[in-house]
Write a protein that holds these residues in place. Structure first.
Motif, PDB file in Angstrom:
ATOM      1  N   GLY A 408      38.761 123.645 -17.573  1.00 47.63           N
ATOM      2  CA  GLY A 408      37.475 123.534 -16.892  1.00 47.63           C
ATOM      3  C   GLY A 408      37.602 122.861 -15.539  1.00 47.63           C
ATOM      4  N   GLN A 409      36.506 122.843 -14.795  1.00 50.67           N
ATOM      5  CA  GLN A 409      36.528 122.354 -13.424  1.00 50.67           C
ATOM      6  C   GLN A 409      36.934 120.884 -13.334  1.00 50.67           C
ATOM      7  OE1 GLN A 409      36.512 124.003 -10.850  1.00 50.67           O
ATOM      8  NE2 GLN A 409      35.854 122.753  -9.117  1.00 50.67           N
ATOM      9  N   GLU A 410      36.424 120.064 -14.238  1.00 49.81           N
ATOM     10  CA  GLU A 410      36.755 118.640 -14.184  1.00 49.81           C
ATOM     11  C   GLU A 410      38.253 118.422 -14.362  1.00 49.81           C
ATOM     12  OE1 GLU A 410      36.014 115.194 -17.321  1.00 49.81           O
ATOM     13  OE2 GLU A 410      34.160 115.653 -16.212  1.00 49.81           O
ATOM     14  N   ALA A 411      38.833 119.054 -15.353  1.00 50.87           N
ATOM     15  CA  ALA A 411      40.263 118.906 -15.611  1.00 50.87           C
ATOM     16  C   ALA A 411      41.096 119.481 -14.471  1.00 50.87           C
ATOM     17  CB  ALA A 411      40.623 119.588 -16.930  1.00 50.87           C
ATOM     18  N   ALA A 412      40.675 120.636 -13.937  1.00 51.09           N
ATOM     19  CA  ALA A 412      41.426 121.263 -12.853  1.00 51.09           C
ATOM     20  C   ALA A 412      41.388 120.430 -11.582  1.00 51.09           C
ATOM     21  CB  ALA A 412      40.876 122.663 -12.587  1.00 51.09           C
ATOM     22  N   LEU A 413      40.265 119.757 -11.342  1.00 50.00           N
ATOM     23  CA  LEU A 413      40.180 118.864 -10.192  1.00 50.00           C
ATOM     24  C   LEU A 413      41.104 117.666 -10.354  1.00 50.00           C
ATOM     25  CD1 LEU A 413      36.370 118.638  -9.252  1.00 50.00           C
ATOM     26  CD2 LEU A 413      38.242 119.343  -7.739  1.00 50.00           C
ATOM     27  N   ARG A 414      41.049 117.044 -11.520  1.00 50.82           N
ATOM     28  CA  ARG A 414      41.807 115.805 -11.742  1.00 50.82           C
ATOM     29  C   ARG A 414      43.306 116.044 -11.846  1.00 50.82           C
ATOM     30  NH1 ARG A 414      37.520 112.745 -15.867  1.00 50.82           N
ATOM     31  NH2 ARG A 414      35.824 112.693 -14.318  1.00 50.82           N
ATOM     32  N   SER A 415      43.696 117.228 -12.275  1.00 53.99           N
ATOM     33  CA  SER A 415      45.126 117.538 -12.359  1.00 53.99           C
ATOM     34  C   SER A 415      45.717 117.910 -11.007  1.00 53.99           C
ATOM     35  CB  SER A 415      45.344 118.693 -13.341  1.00 53.99           C
ATOM     36  OG  SER A 415      44.831 119.911 -12.811  1.00 53.99           O
ATOM     37  N   GLY A 416      44.840 118.202 -10.037  1.00 53.60           N
ATOM     38  CA  GLY A 416      45.305 118.633  -8.724  1.00 53.60           C
ATOM     39  C   GLY A 416      45.508 120.124  -8.610  1.00 53.60           C
ATOM     40  N   ALA A 417      45.240 120.859  -9.702  1.00 54.77           N
ATOM     41  CA  ALA A 417      45.467 122.306  -9.676  1.00 54.77           C
ATOM     42  C   ALA A 417      44.594 123.002  -8.646  1.00 54.77           C
ATOM     43  CB  ALA A 417      45.211 122.889 -11.073  1.00 54.77           C
ATOM     44  N   VAL A 418      43.318 122.611  -8.588  1.00 55.54           N
ATOM     45  CA  VAL A 418      42.414 123.225  -7.611  1.00 55.54           C
ATOM     46  C   VAL A 418      42.868 122.903  -6.193  1.00 55.54           C
ATOM     47  CG1 VAL A 418      40.079 123.148  -6.655  1.00 55.54           C
ATOM     48  CG2 VAL A 418      40.404 123.343  -9.118  1.00 55.54           C
ATOM     49  N   GLY A 419      43.163 121.638  -5.933  1.00 55.84           N
ATOM     50  CA  GLY A 419      43.589 121.240  -4.595  1.00 55.84           C
ATOM     51  C   GLY A 419      44.837 121.965  -4.136  1.00 55.84           C
ATOM     52  N   GLU A 420      45.781 122.186  -5.068  1.00 52.59           N
ATOM     53  CA  GLU A 420      47.021 122.879  -4.710  1.00 52.59           C
ATOM     54  C   GLU A 420      46.753 124.320  -4.314  1.00 52.59           C
ATOM     55  OE1 GLU A 420      49.562 122.461  -8.064  1.00 52.59           O
ATOM     56  OE2 GLU A 420      49.801 120.277  -7.811  1.00 52.59           O
ATOM     57  N   ARG A 421      45.897 125.012  -5.061  1.00 55.95           N
ATOM     58  CA  ARG A 421      45.600 126.404  -4.733  1.00 55.95           C
ATOM     59  C   ARG A 421      44.878 126.503  -3.390  1.00 55.95           C
ATOM     60  NH1 ARG A 421      45.414 130.156  -8.849  1.00 55.95           N
ATOM     61  NH2 ARG A 421      45.016 131.626  -7.123  1.00 55.95           N
ATOM     62  N   LEU A 422      43.940 125.594  -3.145  1.00 52.99           N
ATOM     63  CA  LEU A 422      43.222 125.620  -1.871  1.00 52.99           C
ATOM     64  C   LEU A 422      44.179 125.331  -0.717  1.00 52.99           C
ATOM     65  CD1 LEU A 422      39.948 123.676  -2.787  1.00 52.99           C
ATOM     66  CD2 LEU A 422      40.387 126.123  -2.945  1.00 52.99           C
ATOM     67  N   ALA A 423      45.109 124.393  -0.928  1.00 51.21           N
ATOM     68  CA  ALA A 423      46.065 124.043   0.121  1.00 51.21           C
ATOM     69  C   ALA A 423      46.968 125.224   0.454  1.00 51.21           C
ATOM     70  CB  ALA A 423      46.900 122.839  -0.310  1.00 51.21           C
ATOM     71  N   GLU A 424      47.372 125.978  -0.561  1.00 56.59           N
ATOM     72  CA  GLU A 424      48.197 127.166  -0.320  1.00 56.59           C
ATOM     73  C   GLU A 424      47.448 128.174   0.545  1.00 56.59           C
ATOM     74  OE1 GLU A 424      49.160 128.614  -4.173  1.00 56.59           O
ATOM     75  OE2 GLU A 424      50.500 126.933  -4.670  1.00 56.59           O
ATOM     76  N   THR A 425      46.188 128.374   0.226  1.00 51.83           N
ATOM     77  CA  THR A 425      45.376 129.317   0.995  1.00 51.83           C
ATOM     78  C   THR A 425      45.233 128.847   2.433  1.00 51.83           C
ATOM     79  OG1 THR A 425      44.141 129.974  -0.972  1.00 51.83           O
ATOM     80  CG2 THR A 425      43.117 130.429   1.152  1.00 51.83           C
ATOM     81  N   TRP A 426      44.973 127.557   2.618  1.00 46.87           N
ATOM     82  CA  TRP A 426      44.788 127.045   3.969  1.00 46.87           C
ATOM     83  C   TRP A 426      46.088 127.101   4.771  1.00 46.87           C
ATOM     84  CZ3 TRP A 426      41.475 126.836   7.492  1.00 46.87           C
ATOM     85  CH2 TRP A 426      41.620 126.018   8.612  1.00 46.87           C
ATOM     86  N   ALA A 427      47.235 126.884   4.124  1.00 42.16           N
ATOM     87  CA  ALA A 427      48.513 126.964   4.821  1.00 42.16           C
ATOM     88  C   ALA A 427      48.741 128.376   5.358  1.00 42.16           C
ATOM     89  CB  ALA A 427      49.646 126.562   3.883  1.00 42.16           C
ATOM     90  N   ALA A 428      48.405 129.373   4.550  1.00 47.15           N
ATOM     91  CA  ALA A 428      48.566 130.756   5.000  1.00 47.15           C
ATOM     92  C   ALA A 428      47.614 131.064   6.147  1.00 47.15           C
ATOM     93  CB  ALA A 428      48.322 131.712   3.836  1.00 47.15           C
ATOM     94  N   ARG A 429      46.402 130.554   6.062  1.00 51.20           N
ATOM     95  CA  ARG A 429      45.447 130.806   7.129  1.00 51.20           C
ATOM     96  C   ARG A 429      45.830 130.041   8.397  1.00 51.20           C
ATOM     97  NH1 ARG A 429      38.846 129.956   7.022  1.00 51.20           N
ATOM     98  NH2 ARG A 429      38.429 131.146   8.917  1.00 51.20           N
ATOM     99  N   ALA A 431      48.727 129.513   9.479  1.00 47.38           N
ATOM    100  CA  ALA A 431      49.751 130.291  10.177  1.00 47.38           C
ATOM    101  C   ALA A 431      49.112 131.377  11.039  1.00 47.38           C
ATOM    102  CB  ALA A 431      50.709 130.899   9.169  1.00 47.38           C
ATOM    103  N   LYS A 432      48.051 132.007  10.524  1.00 44.91           N
ATOM    104  CA  LYS A 432      47.349 133.025  11.317  1.00 44.91           C
ATOM    105  C   LYS A 432      46.656 132.401  12.521  1.00 44.91           C
ATOM    106  CE  LYS A 432      46.365 136.057   7.371  1.00 44.91           C
ATOM    107  NZ  LYS A 432      45.305 136.703   6.563  1.00 44.91           N
ATOM    108  N   LEU A 433      46.112 131.212  12.324  1.00 48.35           N
ATOM    109  CA  LEU A 433      45.459 130.531  13.444  1.00 48.35           C
ATOM    110  C   LEU A 433      46.475 130.121  14.491  1.00 48.35           C
ATOM    111  CD1 LEU A 433      43.055 128.345  11.284  1.00 48.35           C
ATOM    112  CD2 LEU A 433      42.315 130.082  12.924  1.00 48.35           C
ATOM    113  N   ALA A 585      52.765 137.628  22.409  1.00 47.45           N
ATOM    114  CA  ALA A 585      51.663 137.817  21.482  1.00 47.45           C
ATOM    115  C   ALA A 585      52.185 137.760  20.058  1.00 47.45           C
ATOM    116  CB  ALA A 585      50.975 139.152  21.738  1.00 47.45           C
ATOM    117  N   GLY A 586      51.613 136.870  19.255  1.00 42.63           N
ATOM    118  CA  GLY A 586      52.054 136.710  17.882  1.00 42.63           C
ATOM    119  C   GLY A 586      53.020 135.570  17.677  1.00 42.63           C
ATOM    120  N   CYS A 587      53.439 134.904  18.768  1.00 42.54           N
ATOM    121  CA  CYS A 587      54.320 133.753  18.605  1.00 42.54           C
ATOM    122  C   CYS A 587      53.521 132.571  18.043  1.00 42.54           C
ATOM    123  CB  CYS A 587      54.977 133.365  19.926  1.00 42.54           C
ATOM    124  SG  CYS A 587      53.869 132.595  21.138  1.00 42.54           S
ATOM    125  N   ASP A 588      54.221 131.586  17.509  1.00 42.99           N
ATOM    126  CA  ASP A 588      53.558 130.395  17.007  1.00 42.99           C
ATOM    127  C   ASP A 588      53.139 129.551  18.206  1.00 42.99           C
ATOM    128  OD1 ASP A 588      52.808 127.920  15.918  1.00 42.99           O
ATOM    129  OD2 ASP A 588      54.211 128.114  14.253  1.00 42.99           O
TER     130      ASP A 588
END
Length: 603
Positions: A408-429, A431-433, A585-588
């Protein structure tokens, strides 16, 4: 093969049907001219766009792109809206947010188009003791009030309910939301300062006495602001909503009563079609939850859309007006019941009267002048929107199931699972930025180094300690801040000399590209005079590939002899003696500009 029904229109009956394959062949012909040798479906794939969550959008949708039946407005699965009349009865609720105890600002908003108030109470926001003062001249039976009080929810709710009683507001006339959101508060702060059991009594009180008041908010903004994708935002909101349903039913409320105590808050971004699809998918998914809980009639999700804080920029903030306009349009078309337009200067501090006026007028113009609310679910029936809604719903449901499997949401928040998935998504984004594949107007594209800064009084500090708050402009903002500090300390910005080789026809495009690129990092490009006269310590060659072959190495040597410590070249990486780095164009861009500032001694 799907046979389409006869629609009774004969306008094009004398023309043969154009098969999809014919269109693909025409696309392939155009792509071959640009050097891409593709054919058939591969030609269409070449024009497709990959979104987050494993979703892709194609350049052409037809009636063969099927999606589940969206139903009718006001009926399950509520894809087309939670009410049969949609927003046509006067448009959506225009909800303005206030975080400071400024009763004059509150009244000004209500007198000029705002129809409900969203008050940040407690902590560094409006003191609970000041609620009566802030709402002193507000007709509480006419203006719904939504609280956002964190761990002071119980005290703030008690004070608001006492205000209703003191002012003689009939319980049936009180409307709004008491804003209890313990999981949202934990996501923001990392602290389980209060739990659902402590606010279940508020839900019972609202259900019994205040039929127009809801007790809980399912706020998905913490997940959006931590860099989450649309599907992750939806999945977290579903998991939170389910957690609240469990808690409320355990406290004695029926499923129907519990559903009626929840309001869902989502971010609306300038990606208008994704926002429209997200709101439609959210209603479909919550209807599925209510159906699974045995109360399908209670599955109409009440939605509050807020223009995305992540997309707001601190540089050239005037562009935020365009971003919030598109986001508000998307929220309205997507069927949100309430919409909050963040003022264009929201990222800079407390908004002034002009910014608040523009924010509320954004909704007013879309409703009253653009007549956006006259049609129920105007995007309904669009093959693209219906397909995107379906794909997003599946991706969000998969993410939601993962959270449930994790406890559930409470357990996923406290375990860091949610934060890790969000961080992965933001890291990929991120790179695009950084590579500007996702451009930010006024920041990573077309920046103005000499823009006059917009100063605002500091806003109350936001709660911290939980999930991070990210912004699209953060990496470029750090570069610009370094340049500003250098300007303040020395009187000049760091400079780079752009050496234009050959005639204008050969160098203009790359000269403009390089000038734009360096400005995004706060580096002033110099294009006139000689290198010695420029005051720069580095140079960048700008011309065509053909002229680079003839003159790049010789020009680089001349610039080094004139004192250039580093020579760049605007173009794809090649091997030219004397050229240290390449800008293309496309360089970091963030990495390139950061190392350039480092070399220039800009801290």
């Amino acid at each position: 093969m799907t046979v389409l029904p006869d629609d009774g229109l004969s306008l094009a009956s004398e023309f043969p049907d154009a098969p999809h394959e014919q269109w693909q062949n025409l696309v392939a012909g155009v792509l071959r001219k640009s050097g891409k040798d593709v054919s058939g479906p591969a030609a269409e794939d070449a024009l497709s766009t990959v979104l987050e969550d494993g979703i892709g959008t194609r350049p052409l949708y037809t009636a063969h792109d099927t999606a589940p039946d969206a139903g009718l407005p006001g009926f399950a699965p509520f894809v087309r809206g939670d009410r049969a009349e949609g927003n046509t009865a006067g448009g959506w609720d225009v909800r303005q947010r206030h975080a400071a105890a400024d009763g004059d600002a509150v009244l000004s908003d209500l007198e000029n188009g705002v129809t409900s108030l969203w008050l940040r109470v407690g902590g560094t926001g409006i003191p609970v003791s000041s609620l009566a003062t802030v709402l002193k001249d507000v007709y509480l039976d006419l203006a719904p009030v939504v609280l956002d009080a964190g761990d002071e929810t119980a005290a703030a709710a008690d004070r608001l309910l006492r205000l209703y009683e003191e002012r003689g507001v009939a319980p049936a006339a009180a409307r709004g939301n008491l804003g209890a959101d313990p999981l949202g508060f934990e996501a923001r702060t990392g602290s389980p300062a209060y739990d659902l059991a402590s606010v279940a009594g508020l839900a019972r009180r609202c259900a019994d006495t205040y039929p127009g008041l809801r007790a809980l908010t399912v706020d998905a903004l913490p997940y959006h602001e931590a860099g989450g994708s649309a599907a992750q935002e939806l999945g977290c909101s579903l998991a939170t909503g389910v957690a609240y349903l469990r808690g409320l039913t355990e406290a004695g409320l029926s499923v129907t009563e519990a559903c009626a105590q929840l309001e869902f808050r989502y971010a609306a971004t300038a990606d208008q079609f994704l926002t429209i699809a997200k709101l439609r998918a959210a209603r479909r998914l919550w209807a599925r939850v209510a159906e699974a809980c045995g109360a399908p009639e209670a599955g109409a999700q009440l939605q509050h859309a807020v223009t995305s804080p992540v997309m707001m920029t601190r540089r050239d903030p005037w562009v935020n007006m365009l971003r919030t306009t598109v986001a508000t349009l998307a929220a309205g078309v997507g069927g949100a019941a309430s919409v909050t337009v963040l003022p264009f200067d929201d990222a800079l501090g407390l908004p002034d009267a002009f910014a608040r006026r523009i924010a509320r007028n954004t909704s007013t113009i879309l409703i009253e002048e653009s007549h956006l609310a006259r049609v129920i679910d105007p995007a309904g029936g669009s093959w693209y929107v219906e397909r995107l809604t379906d794909e997003l719903a599946h991706a969000a449901w998969e993410f939601f199931q993962g959270i449930e499997q994790a406890g559930g949401q409470e357990a996923a928040l406290r375990s860091g699972a949610v934060g890790e998935r969000l961080a992965e998504t933001w890291a990929a984004r991120s790179a695009k930025l950084a590579t500007r594949r996702e451009p930010i107007t006024g920041v990573s594209e077309f920046p103005l180094l000499d823009e006059k800064p917009v100063d605002r009084a500091p806003a109350p500090e936001q709660p911290t300690g939980g999930l991070p708050r990210v912004r699209r402009d953060e990496a470029f903002e750090a570069l610009r801040a370094r340049s500003d500090a250098h300007l303040a300390a020395t009187g000049d910005r760091p400079r780079v000399y752009l050496a234009a080789l050959g005639p204008a026809a050969a160098h203009s495009a790359r000269l403009a590209f390089a000038a734009n690129l360096f400005r995004t990092g706060g580096i002033e490009p110099v294009t006139e005079g000689t290198f010695e006269e420029s005051g720069a310590v580095e140079a960048c060659l700008c011309s065509s590939d053909a002229l680079y072959e003839e003159t790049a190495e010789a020009t680089a040597a001349e610039l080094r002899a004139a004192g250039a410590t580093h020579v760049l070249l605007a173009g794809r990486p090649a091997r030219y003696a004397g050229v240290d780095a390449y800008a293309f164009a496309g360089c970091d861009a963030v990495a390139l500009l950061s190392t350039t500032l480092d070399r220039m001694g800009v801290s």
